[in-house]
Design a protein around this motif. Structure first.
Motif, mmCIF file in Angstrom:
data_model
loop_
_atom_site.group_PDB
_atom_site.id
_atom_site.type_symbol
_atom_site.label_atom_id
_atom_site.label_comp_id
_atom_site.label_asym_id
_atom_site.label_seq_id
_atom_site.Cartn_x
_atom_site.Cartn_y
_atom_site.Cartn_z
ATOM 1 N N CYS A 49 0.826 -1.217 0.000
ATOM 2 C CA CYS A 49 0.000 0.000 0.000
ATOM 3 C C CYS A 49 0.854 1.258 0.000
ATOM 4 O O CYS A 49 0.383 2.348 0.319
ATOM 5 C CB CYS A 49 -0.933 -0.030 1.199
ATOM 6 S SG CYS A 49 -2.150 -1.342 1.035
ATOM 7 N N GLY A 50 2.095 1.138 -0.318
ATOM 8 C CA GLY A 50 2.965 2.300 -0.458
ATOM 9 C C GLY A 50 4.210 2.166 0.381
ATOM 10 O O GLY A 50 4.077 2.053 1.593
ATOM 11 N N PRO A 51 5.395 2.102 -0.279
ATOM 12 C CA PRO A 51 5.567 2.081 -1.720
ATOM 13 C C PRO A 51 4.802 0.912 -2.329
ATOM 14 O O PRO A 51 4.631 -0.128 -1.707
ATOM 15 C CB PRO A 51 7.070 1.901 -1.914
ATOM 16 C CG PRO A 51 7.679 2.409 -0.647
ATOM 17 C CD PRO A 51 6.677 2.122 0.423
ATOM 18 N N SER A 52 4.347 1.132 -3.553
ATOM 19 C CA SER A 52 3.515 0.130 -4.193
ATOM 20 C C SER A 52 4.108 -0.236 -5.549
ATOM 21 O O SER A 52 5.028 0.415 -6.033
ATOM 22 C CB SER A 52 2.099 0.673 -4.360
ATOM 23 O OG SER A 52 2.115 1.754 -5.251
ATOM 24 N N ARG A 53 3.515 -1.265 -6.135
ATOM 25 C CA ARG A 53 3.967 -1.794 -7.417
ATOM 26 C C ARG A 53 4.248 -0.691 -8.452
ATOM 27 O O ARG A 53 3.414 0.165 -8.704
ATOM 28 C CB ARG A 53 2.883 -2.738 -7.949
ATOM 29 C CG ARG A 53 3.173 -3.336 -9.304
ATOM 30 C CD ARG A 53 1.989 -4.144 -9.812
ATOM 31 N NE ARG A 53 1.575 -5.194 -8.869
ATOM 32 C CZ ARG A 53 0.881 -6.279 -9.246
ATOM 33 N NH1 ARG A 53 0.554 -6.462 -10.506
ATOM 34 N NH2 ARG A 53 0.517 -7.169 -8.352
ATOM 35 N N ILE A 54 5.425 -0.750 -9.042
ATOM 36 C CA ILE A 54 5.771 0.157 -10.144
ATOM 37 C C ILE A 54 5.816 -0.698 -11.399
ATOM 38 O O ILE A 54 6.516 -1.714 -11.430
ATOM 39 C CB ILE A 54 7.146 0.834 -9.897
ATOM 40 C CG1 ILE A 54 7.117 1.627 -8.575
ATOM 41 C CG2 ILE A 54 7.519 1.745 -11.067
ATOM 42 C CD1 ILE A 54 8.443 2.286 -8.194
ATOM 43 N N ARG A 55 5.047 -0.327 -12.427
ATOM 44 C CA ARG A 55 4.971 -1.151 -13.629
ATOM 45 C C ARG A 55 6.346 -1.250 -14.304
ATOM 46 O O ARG A 55 7.107 -0.269 -14.328
ATOM 47 C CB ARG A 55 3.927 -0.591 -14.602
ATOM 48 C CG ARG A 55 2.482 -0.696 -14.063
ATOM 49 C CD ARG A 55 1.455 -0.107 -15.008
ATOM 50 N NE ARG A 55 1.839 1.228 -15.404
ATOM 51 C CZ ARG A 55 2.189 1.560 -16.636
ATOM 52 N NH1 ARG A 55 2.145 0.679 -17.610
ATOM 53 N NH2 ARG A 55 2.550 2.790 -16.902
ATOM 54 N N SER A 56 6.633 -2.404 -14.902
ATOM 55 C CA SER A 56 7.962 -2.620 -15.508
ATOM 56 C C SER A 56 8.251 -1.603 -16.597
ATOM 57 O O SER A 56 9.389 -1.155 -16.752
ATOM 58 C CB SER A 56 8.082 -4.005 -16.119
ATOM 59 O OG SER A 56 7.309 -4.905 -15.424
ATOM 60 N N SER A 57 7.219 -1.235 -17.373
ATOM 61 C CA SER A 57 7.494 -0.300 -18.468
ATOM 62 C C SER A 57 7.875 1.074 -17.919
ATOM 63 O O SER A 57 8.599 1.829 -18.564
ATOM 64 C CB SER A 57 6.289 -0.203 -19.404
ATOM 65 O OG SER A 57 5.195 0.326 -18.709
ATOM 66 N N VAL A 58 7.402 1.380 -16.725
ATOM 67 C CA VAL A 58 7.780 2.651 -16.094
ATOM 68 C C VAL A 58 9.252 2.593 -15.673
ATOM 69 O O VAL A 58 10.007 3.554 -15.844
ATOM 70 C CB VAL A 58 6.847 2.938 -14.889
ATOM 71 C CG1 VAL A 58 7.390 4.055 -14.022
ATOM 72 C CG2 VAL A 58 5.438 3.267 -15.371
ATOM 73 N N ILE A 59 9.652 1.439 -15.166
ATOM 74 C CA ILE A 59 11.056 1.286 -14.771
ATOM 75 C C ILE A 59 11.959 1.324 -16.019
ATOM 76 O O ILE A 59 13.025 1.939 -16.001
ATOM 77 C CB ILE A 59 11.251 -0.008 -13.944
ATOM 78 C CG1 ILE A 59 10.408 0.093 -12.650
ATOM 79 C CG2 ILE A 59 12.725 -0.236 -13.598
ATOM 80 C CD1 ILE A 59 10.356 -1.156 -11.802
ATOM 81 N N SER A 60 11.476 0.727 -17.112
ATOM 82 C CA SER A 60 12.255 0.780 -18.358
ATOM 83 C C SER A 60 12.420 2.212 -18.845
ATOM 84 O O SER A 60 13.464 2.570 -19.411
ATOM 85 C CB SER A 60 11.572 -0.012 -19.470
ATOM 86 O OG SER A 60 11.255 -1.286 -19.025
ATOM 87 N N ALA A 61 11.400 3.038 -18.627
ATOM 88 C CA ALA A 61 11.473 4.435 -19.078
ATOM 89 C C ALA A 61 12.632 5.164 -18.408
ATOM 90 O O ALA A 61 13.226 6.080 -18.983
ATOM 91 C CB ALA A 61 10.162 5.154 -18.787
ATOM 92 N N LEU A 62 12.949 4.719 -17.195
ATOM 93 C CA LEU A 62 14.072 5.332 -16.471
ATOM 94 C C LEU A 62 15.380 5.062 -17.196
ATOM 95 O O LEU A 62 16.225 5.940 -17.354
ATOM 96 C CB LEU A 62 14.188 4.705 -15.092
ATOM 97 C CG LEU A 62 13.543 5.385 -13.918
ATOM 98 C CD1 LEU A 62 13.991 4.690 -12.644
ATOM 99 C CD2 LEU A 62 13.903 6.853 -13.883
ATOM 100 N N THR A 63 15.541 3.809 -17.618
ATOM 101 C CA THR A 63 16.775 3.428 -18.301
ATOM 102 C C THR A 63 16.870 4.146 -19.635
ATOM 103 O O THR A 63 17.927 4.667 -20.003
ATOM 104 C CB THR A 63 16.790 1.904 -18.560
ATOM 105 O OG1 THR A 63 15.959 1.282 -17.604
ATOM 106 C CG2 THR A 63 18.177 1.361 -18.486
#
Ligand SMILES: *Cc1c(COP(=O)(O)O)cnc(C)c1O
Length: 374
Positions: free
Chosen positions: A20-34
């Motif tokens: 309930c926080g920190p909560s799931r971060i979608r993989s595509s969002v993490i890829s956007a970081l890279t």
């Protein structure tokens, strides 16, 4: 000791994060970081590339919440907890009224009570698992509501109380924003942090502010109240209009936040995002209602949160043991809120959670209950 229980892979959710926080971060969002790595990460927050990310956050939220003309998206460092102090300094003129129905909603009231320049606040409290309603009160210039009480899984409708013209409606929407429907005309300041429904990292606060809320901040400043710069809402407002923060933000948090907001907007906006959570919630509560050994902790179906479910287990089943075995199998953060002290699981159902993963989680719980009974 008995053999560890292994949940079969075919039952498991695709993603095992239900916090309930920190909560799931979608993989595509993490890829956007890279992918945005070398030209944004590690560069100056006073230059265009980072300011553009802040702008994506500000315009994206304006669109997501259909903010009327004159509203501003304001942001700064320190998370929602910092915003309680910022609002104590910059939004309450003399006296506030707070609804207290759990751990989080009690905190802002404490900050207001401790402020030597304010009158003692009115606090309306209700039992965990329920929520009170605001009551029009003369002399009160801020009504402090909480959209979703994350500790108990109770959500309340955001509605401006009748007969309170000129007073501000401040809403702690830390866990509700983005996962629950809301109309901007019903609030003046709707504040939150990115690590819940917005599936990014913590550390920032964001406030959607109405013209009345902006005017209140300016009026308090003119009154000459001493405010430390870090807690000065007016400084935050000026910086936000320039797409920057007063001091250095976590750029990675901003990038992931911008990605998540755009994902919501590109798929249909708040209706889509809140719809995902509503679908997960109907699966979760539907199961808890019909299963012999579970009941939703929140008895009034209308107060059951679509983003945080609290599910009570029969005394014969140790919910903490279930959470522990789930964790050992890679399904994490289903533990209950520690201070509530109930035999329950607490499940994050933020928009980033695929409703199909809620079905899978339910199958895993059923598997464990029968395995533990053996
Ligand atoms: C998580 C949470 C907070 C605290 O947020 P921080 O960003 O950690 O300060 C405040 N209010 C509610 C309702 C929350 O769920």
């Amino acid at each position: 000791m008995s053999e560890p229980i292994i949940i079969p892979n075919n039952l498991k959710p695709v993603d095992g994060r239900f916090g309930c926080g920190p909560s799931r971060i979608r993989s595509s969002v993490i890829s956007a970081l890279t992918s945005s790595g070398t030209n944004i990460l590690g560069t100056s927050h006073r230059q265009k590339p980072v300011k553009q990310v802040v702008n994506r956050v500000r315009t994206g939220l304006t669109s997501l919440f259909s903010l009327p003309e004159g509203y501003e998206v304001v942001l700064g460092n320190g998370g929602s907890t910092a915003f309680w102090d910022i609002a104590t300094f910059g939004q309450i003129e003399k006296k506030s009224q707070h609804l207290n129905f759990g751990e989080f909603s009690s905190k802002f009231a404490e900050a207001a009570k401790a402020a030597p320049f304010l009158d003692d606040p009115t606090v309306i409290k209700s039992e965990p698992g329920t929520h009170p309603l605001p009551i029009a009160e003369s002399g009160v210039d801020v009504y402090a509501l909480t959209h979703n009480e994350t500790s108990t899984g109770v959500s309340m409708p955001i509605k401006r109380p009748a007969g309170t013209d000129g007073a501000l409606v401040l809403v702690d929407a830390t866990s509700g924003a983005g996962g629950l429907a809301v109309s901007a005309t019903e609030f003046d300041t709707y504040y939150f942090a990115p690590q819940k429904s917005f599936a990014s990292d913590g550390g920032l606060w964001i406030a959607l502010m109405s013209p009345t809320a902006l005017a209140r901040a300016a009026k308090i400043k003119e009154s000459g109240r001493w405010v430390p710069a870090f807690f000065d809402l007016n400084i935050a407002i000026e910086n936000s209009k320039l797409d920057q923060t007063y001091n250095t933000p976590a750029v990675a948090t901003l990038i992931m936040l911008a990605e998540q907001i755009e994902w919501m907007n590109n798929n249909g906006g708040l209706k889509f995002a809140a719809g995902r959570s509503a679908e997960s919630a109907s699966k979760m509560y539907g199961w808890a209602d019909k299963t012999s050994y579970t009941t939703p902790f929140v008895t009034d179906p209308a107060a059951r949160s679509n983003v945080v479910a609290t599910i009570n287990f029969d005394e014969s089943i140790d919910a903490l043991e279930i959470a522990k075995v789930l964790r050992a199998n890679g399904i994490v953060d289903t533990e209950p809120y520690r201070k509530l002290g109930k035999n329950q699981l607490r499940i994050g159902m933020f928009p980033a959670v695929d409703p199909a993963d809620i079905d899978a989680l339910i199958s895993c719980i059923e598997y464990l209950v029968s395995a533990l009974a053996k």
